[in-house]
Enzyme design. Structure first.
Site, PDB file in Angstrom:
ATOM      1  N   TYR A 189       0.827  -1.212   0.000  1.00 26.17           N
ATOM      2  CA  TYR A 189       0.000   0.000   0.000  1.00 26.17           C
ATOM      3  C   TYR A 189       0.851   1.248   0.000  1.00 26.17           C
ATOM      4  O   TYR A 189       2.065   1.199   0.180  1.00 26.17           O
ATOM      5  CB  TYR A 189      -0.967  -0.011   1.184  1.00 26.17           C
ATOM      6  N   ARG A 206       8.321   4.337  -4.517  1.00 23.81           N
ATOM      7  CA  ARG A 206       8.316   3.436  -3.356  1.00 23.81           C
ATOM      8  C   ARG A 206       7.301   2.307  -3.570  1.00 23.81           C
ATOM      9  O   ARG A 206       7.560   1.149  -3.221  1.00 23.81           O
ATOM     10  CB  ARG A 206       8.005   4.215  -2.070  1.00 23.81           C
ATOM     11  N   ARG A 216      -6.717 -20.978  -1.489  1.00 22.62           N
ATOM     12  CA  ARG A 216      -5.737 -20.672  -0.441  1.00 22.62           C
ATOM     13  C   ARG A 216      -4.544 -21.627  -0.490  1.00 22.62           C
ATOM     14  O   ARG A 216      -4.693 -22.836  -0.351  1.00 22.62           O
ATOM     15  CB  ARG A 216      -6.385 -20.739   0.953  1.00 22.62           C
ATOM     16  N   HIS A 232      -0.074 -21.106   0.306  1.00 21.64           N
ATOM     17  CA  HIS A 232       0.968 -20.105   0.560  1.00 21.64           C
ATOM     18  C   HIS A 232       1.744 -19.751  -0.710  1.00 21.64           C
ATOM     19  O   HIS A 232       2.143 -18.612  -0.901  1.00 21.64           O
ATOM     20  CB  HIS A 232       1.958 -20.602   1.625  1.00 21.64           C
ATOM     21  N   LYS A 241       6.365  -1.642   2.052  1.00 24.66           N
ATOM     22  CA  LYS A 241       5.143  -1.110   2.661  1.00 24.66           C
ATOM     23  C   LYS A 241       4.030  -2.144   2.486  1.00 24.66           C
ATOM     24  O   LYS A 241       3.153  -2.024   1.624  1.00 24.66           O
ATOM     25  CB  LYS A 241       4.795   0.251   2.030  1.00 24.66           C
ATOM     26  N   GLU A 251      12.651   3.489  14.081  1.00 29.90           N
ATOM     27  CA  GLU A 251      11.501   4.295  13.651  1.00 29.90           C
ATOM     28  C   GLU A 251      10.355   4.046  14.612  1.00 29.90           C
ATOM     29  O   GLU A 251      10.505   3.304  15.585  1.00 29.90           O
ATOM     30  CB  GLU A 251      11.102   3.961  12.207  1.00 29.90           C
ATOM     31  N   LEU A 276      10.955   1.923   7.181  1.00 35.99           N
ATOM     32  CA  LEU A 276      10.327   2.324   5.926  1.00 35.99           C
ATOM     33  C   LEU A 276      10.985   3.623   5.453  1.00 35.99           C
ATOM     34  O   LEU A 276      11.113   4.560   6.253  1.00 35.99           O
ATOM     35  CB  LEU A 276       8.829   2.546   6.147  1.00 35.99           C
TER      36      LEU A 276
HETATM   37  N1  PDD Z   1       2.636   5.062   7.615  1.00 35.88           N
HETATM   38  N2  PDD Z   1       7.418   4.076   9.052  1.00 35.88           N
HETATM   39  C1  PDD Z   1       6.302   3.340   9.098  1.00 35.88           C
HETATM   40  C2  PDD Z   1       6.382   1.973   9.718  1.00 35.88           C
HETATM   41  C3  PDD Z   1       5.104   3.834   8.582  1.00 35.88           C
HETATM   42  O1  PDD Z   1       3.993   3.069   8.608  1.00 35.88           O
HETATM   43  C4  PDD Z   1       5.066   5.152   8.034  1.00 35.88           C
HETATM   44  C5  PDD Z   1       3.815   5.755   7.466  1.00 35.88           C
HETATM   45  C6  PDD Z   1       6.262   5.899   8.003  1.00 35.88           C
HETATM   46  C7  PDD Z   1       6.333   7.277   7.401  1.00 35.88           C
HETATM   47  O2  PDD Z   1       6.289   7.218   5.979  1.00 35.88           O
HETATM   48  P1  PDD Z   1       5.702   8.429   5.126  1.00 35.88           P
HETATM   49  O3  PDD Z   1       6.445   9.657   5.538  1.00 35.88           O
HETATM   50  O4  PDD Z   1       5.963   8.057   3.720  1.00 35.88           O
HETATM   51  O5  PDD Z   1       4.239   8.545   5.450  1.00 35.88           O
HETATM   52  C8  PDD Z   1       7.418   5.322   8.518  1.00 35.88           C
HETATM   53  C9  PDD Z   1       1.436   5.469   6.970  1.00 35.88           C
HETATM   54  C10 PDD Z   1       1.100   6.919   7.046  1.00 35.88           C
HETATM   55  C11 PDD Z   1       0.301   4.555   7.373  1.00 35.88           C
HETATM   56  O6  PDD Z   1       0.566   3.375   7.522  1.00 35.88           O
HETATM   57  O7  PDD Z   1      -0.840   4.997   7.498  1.00 35.88           O
END
Ligand code: PDD
Length: 283
Positions: free
Chosen positions: A32, A51, A99, A101, A146, A178, A202
């Site tokens: 996503y 990304r 289903r 894996h 992501k 993070e 991320l």
């Molecule tokens: N999440 N690290 C993680 C684990 C995140 O889920 C996010 C953002 C970020 C920041 O990334 P960005 O600046 O590109 O939004 C860092 C989004 C907003 C979410 O899951 O809703």
């Protein structure tokens, strides 16, 4: 009722349905993006799409749309949802299959997108900051993807909320990487520091912009690891994300961060960030 996009159609959210055998539903098998739009302009669209491509490549799902196709889709979603600032969510799953894996051959990816109004971060938070706690990073070794499978992040965020904090800062092998849904910056010894990209965080688009703003405005900064003890003695701690922008952390693990107030570099960076957004809004 908000209008969403699903597999080629725009429709009211309560009429959008996905088959129960969709691998997003069964396995969390998908990726996503969350992209802000300010006054109808997509924020760092090319960076978000790059990304997205990296995430798709990493999990071996073909990109169902071209860059122009994504731009048209998201542009239409913005128009259909008619609010000034919006947070656009898009998700691609591997599609429906019996289903198993193993990755199925020849499934058609499911493409979904929705929009939420994006409200400015509230003034109280900007003035007083938020509380954070540190927790062991229980996630996997591919945090740069992501992925929609976010159960560890959900558990970590909820643990933070249960303890009266807004976010968990995640520690792995003694390093703070993070937040559960945000990137991390600290100010220490006169430098703005954020951990380097790699498999344990991320690569945030907001993070990139902050580094760029630091570069273009002569703010001393560096990408390097942050040890737990440095986090504990930092002069400022910030958490960044597309939806929360920059959040100053003023209390960490029940101890005040420096004076317990958002710091001067936060105030400066916030002004630079708001200015950048304002430029986007101009026709
Ligand atoms: N999440 N690290 C993680 C684990 C995140 O889920 C996010 C953002 C970020 C920041 O990334 P960005 O600046 O590109 O939004 C860092 C989004 C907003 C979410 O899951 O809703």
């Amino acid at each position: 009722m908000t209008t969403v996009y699903l597999n080629g159609k725009f429709l009211p959210a309560d009429q959008a349905c996905v088959p129960v055998l969709d691998r997003g539903f069964i396995f969390g098998d998908g990726v996503y993006e969350v992209i802000p739009a300010y006054g109808g302009t997509l924020f760092r669209f090319d960076e978000h799409l790059q990304r997205l491509q990296n995430s798709l490549d990493a999990v071996r799902i073909p990109n169902p749309l071209s860059t122009a196709g994504w731009r048209t889709l998201l542009g239409e979603l913005i128009v259909q949802n008619d609010s000034d600032d919006q947070s656009l969510y898009l998700q691609i799953t591997r599609g429906s299959a019996e289903r198993d894996h193993a990755m199925p051959l020849n499934t058609v990816p499911t493409v979904f997108a929705m929009s939420k109004p994006l409200h400015p971060v509230n003034q109280h938070i900007r003035e007083h900051g938020v509380v954070a706690i540190t927790l062991d990073d229980i996630r996997w070794q591919r945090c740069h993807i992501k992925a929609i499978s976010l159960l560890p992040n959900i558990l970590l965020r909820q643990e933070a909320l249960d303890q009266g904090a807004a976010e968990a800062i995640l520690i792995r092998d003694g390093l703070a990487n993070e937040g559960a849904a945000s990137n991390l910056f600290i100010v220490i010894d006169g430098e703005l520091i954020t951990p380097p990209t790699g498999p344990f965080l991320l690569p945030g688009i907001t993070r990139d912009l902050i580094l760029e703003l630091a570069r273009t405005n002569g703010i001393v900064h560096r990408e390097r690891n942050i040890r737990r003890d440095e986090l504990q003695r930092a002069d400022e701690i910030w958490l960044t994300s597309s939806t929360k922008e920059i959040l100053p952390v003023t209390m960490l693990d029940n101890t005040s961060v420096a004076s317990g107030k958002p710091g001067p570099l936060f105030q400066r960076m916030l002004a630079l960030y708001q200015n950048y957004k304002q430029q986007l809004r101009k026709p």
